[in-house]
Write a protein that holds these residues in place. Structure first.
Motif, short mmCIF file in Angstrom:
data_model
loop_
_atom_site.label_atom_id
_atom_site.label_comp_id
_atom_site.label_asym_id
_atom_site.label_seq_id
_atom_site.Cartn_x
_atom_site.Cartn_y
_atom_site.Cartn_z
N ILE A 42 29.52 -2.90 100.49
CA ILE A 42 30.63 -3.26 99.60
C ILE A 42 31.40 -4.44 100.16
O ILE A 42 31.74 -5.39 99.43
CB ILE A 42 31.55 -2.05 99.35
CG1 ILE A 42 30.82 -1.02 98.47
CG2 ILE A 42 32.87 -2.47 98.71
CD1 ILE A 42 31.49 0.32 98.40
N VAL A 43 31.68 -4.44 101.46
CA VAL A 43 32.40 -5.55 102.09
C VAL A 43 31.59 -6.84 101.97
O VAL A 43 32.10 -7.87 101.53
CB VAL A 43 32.74 -5.23 103.56
CG1 VAL A 43 33.25 -6.47 104.29
CG2 VAL A 43 33.75 -4.10 103.65
N ARG A 44 30.32 -6.78 102.35
CA ARG A 44 29.47 -7.97 102.28
C ARG A 44 29.37 -8.49 100.85
O ARG A 44 29.49 -9.69 100.59
CB ARG A 44 28.08 -7.65 102.83
CG ARG A 44 27.17 -8.88 102.87
CD ARG A 44 25.79 -8.59 103.43
NE ARG A 44 25.05 -7.72 102.52
CZ ARG A 44 24.62 -6.50 102.83
NH1 ARG A 44 24.86 -5.98 104.01
NH2 ARG A 44 23.95 -5.78 101.95
N SER A 45 29.19 -7.60 99.90
CA SER A 45 29.06 -7.99 98.49
C SER A 45 30.35 -8.59 97.94
O SER A 45 30.33 -9.55 97.16
CB SER A 45 28.64 -6.80 97.64
OG SER A 45 27.38 -6.31 98.07
N VAL A 58 40.22 -12.08 101.83
CA VAL A 58 41.02 -11.53 102.91
C VAL A 58 40.55 -10.11 103.20
O VAL A 58 40.38 -9.31 102.28
CB VAL A 58 42.52 -11.49 102.53
CG1 VAL A 58 43.36 -10.88 103.65
CG2 VAL A 58 43.02 -12.88 102.16
N ALA A 59 40.34 -9.79 104.46
CA ALA A 59 40.01 -8.43 104.87
C ALA A 59 41.27 -7.78 105.40
O ALA A 59 41.88 -8.27 106.35
CB ALA A 59 38.94 -8.45 105.95
N GLU A 60 41.66 -6.67 104.79
CA GLU A 60 42.83 -5.91 105.25
C GLU A 60 42.36 -4.83 106.22
O GLU A 60 41.26 -4.30 106.09
CB GLU A 60 43.51 -5.20 104.07
CG GLU A 60 44.00 -6.10 102.99
CD GLU A 60 44.58 -5.32 101.82
OE1 GLU A 60 45.44 -5.88 101.14
OE2 GLU A 60 44.18 -4.17 101.58
N GLY A 61 43.18 -4.51 107.20
CA GLY A 61 42.89 -3.38 108.08
C GLY A 61 41.89 -3.67 109.18
O GLY A 61 41.16 -2.77 109.60
N VAL A 62 41.85 -4.90 109.67
CA VAL A 62 40.93 -5.22 110.78
C VAL A 62 41.55 -4.68 112.07
O VAL A 62 42.59 -5.15 112.51
CB VAL A 62 40.69 -6.74 110.87
CG1 VAL A 62 39.79 -7.07 112.05
CG2 VAL A 62 40.12 -7.26 109.56
N ALA A 72 33.61 -12.23 110.48
CA ALA A 72 33.39 -13.66 110.73
C ALA A 72 31.95 -14.04 110.41
O ALA A 72 31.71 -15.09 109.79
CB ALA A 72 33.73 -13.99 112.18
N SER A 73 31.00 -13.22 110.80
CA SER A 73 29.59 -13.53 110.54
C SER A 73 29.28 -13.49 109.05
O SER A 73 28.36 -14.16 108.58
CB SER A 73 28.67 -12.58 111.31
OG SER A 73 28.68 -11.30 110.74
N LEU A 74 30.04 -12.72 108.28
CA LEU A 74 29.85 -12.63 106.84
C LEU A 74 30.56 -13.75 106.08
O LEU A 74 30.40 -13.89 104.87
CB LEU A 74 30.34 -11.27 106.31
CG LEU A 74 29.54 -10.06 106.76
CD1 LEU A 74 30.26 -8.77 106.34
CD2 LEU A 74 28.13 -10.10 106.21
N GLY A 75 31.38 -14.53 106.78
CA GLY A 75 32.07 -15.65 106.14
C GLY A 75 33.40 -15.29 105.51
O GLY A 75 33.87 -16.01 104.63
N CYS A 76 34.00 -14.19 105.94
CA CYS A 76 35.32 -13.82 105.43
C CYS A 76 36.33 -14.88 105.86
O CYS A 76 36.30 -15.35 107.00
CB CYS A 76 35.71 -12.45 105.96
SG CYS A 76 37.22 -11.80 105.22
N ASP A 77 37.21 -15.27 104.95
CA ASP A 77 38.14 -16.37 105.22
C ASP A 77 39.33 -15.98 106.08
O ASP A 77 39.75 -16.75 106.95
CB ASP A 77 38.67 -16.94 103.90
CG ASP A 77 37.57 -17.52 103.04
OD1 ASP A 77 36.90 -18.46 103.50
OD2 ASP A 77 37.37 -17.02 101.92
#
Length: 112
Positions: A42-45, A58-62, A72-77
């Motif tokens: 789900i995150v990758r998609s 944006v990824a919340e809760g890292v 970072a490897s998935l290209g999250c901004d």
């Protein structure tokens, strides 16, 4: 920004109807992606969807270096969460940013 994307009332239809610049992936998926392959998919998609639509993601809760590196490897901004910093008062933000910039500069010098 669509907050908590993937949960509650957020909908793919929002991406068509609203002037959106950013998707914020709900922390429940980020927190679960290390243990659950479904959450990881789900995150990758969601990152792929956002990038394909020209949106910031944006990824919340890292909260761990593993999550940070995987995103970072998935290209999250953008990432937010306790791994980066606990919440701090606005009056301390400038000093926090300065200290982080200095630490990053020192790391770059050592690796050069």
């Amino acid at each position: 920004s669509i907050d908590d994307f993937g949960t509650g009332y957020s909908s793919l239809a929002y991406l068509k109807r609203l002037p959106v610049d950013e998707l914020k992936i709900d922390k429940s998926f980020i927190l679960g992606m290390e243990e659950s392959e479904n959450d990881a998919v789900i995150v990758r998609s969601t990152i792929d969807l956002g990038r394909n639509l020209g949106l910031r993601v944006v990824a919340e809760g890292v909260e761990t270096s593993t999550a940070w590196n995987r995103l970072a490897s998935l290209g999250c901004d953008i990432a937010q969460g306790y791994y980066l910093s606990r919440p701090i008062p606005a009056s301390e933000l400038t000093e926090w940013v300065r200290a982080r910039a200095e630490a990053g500069a020192k790391r770059r010098l050592r690796s050069a």
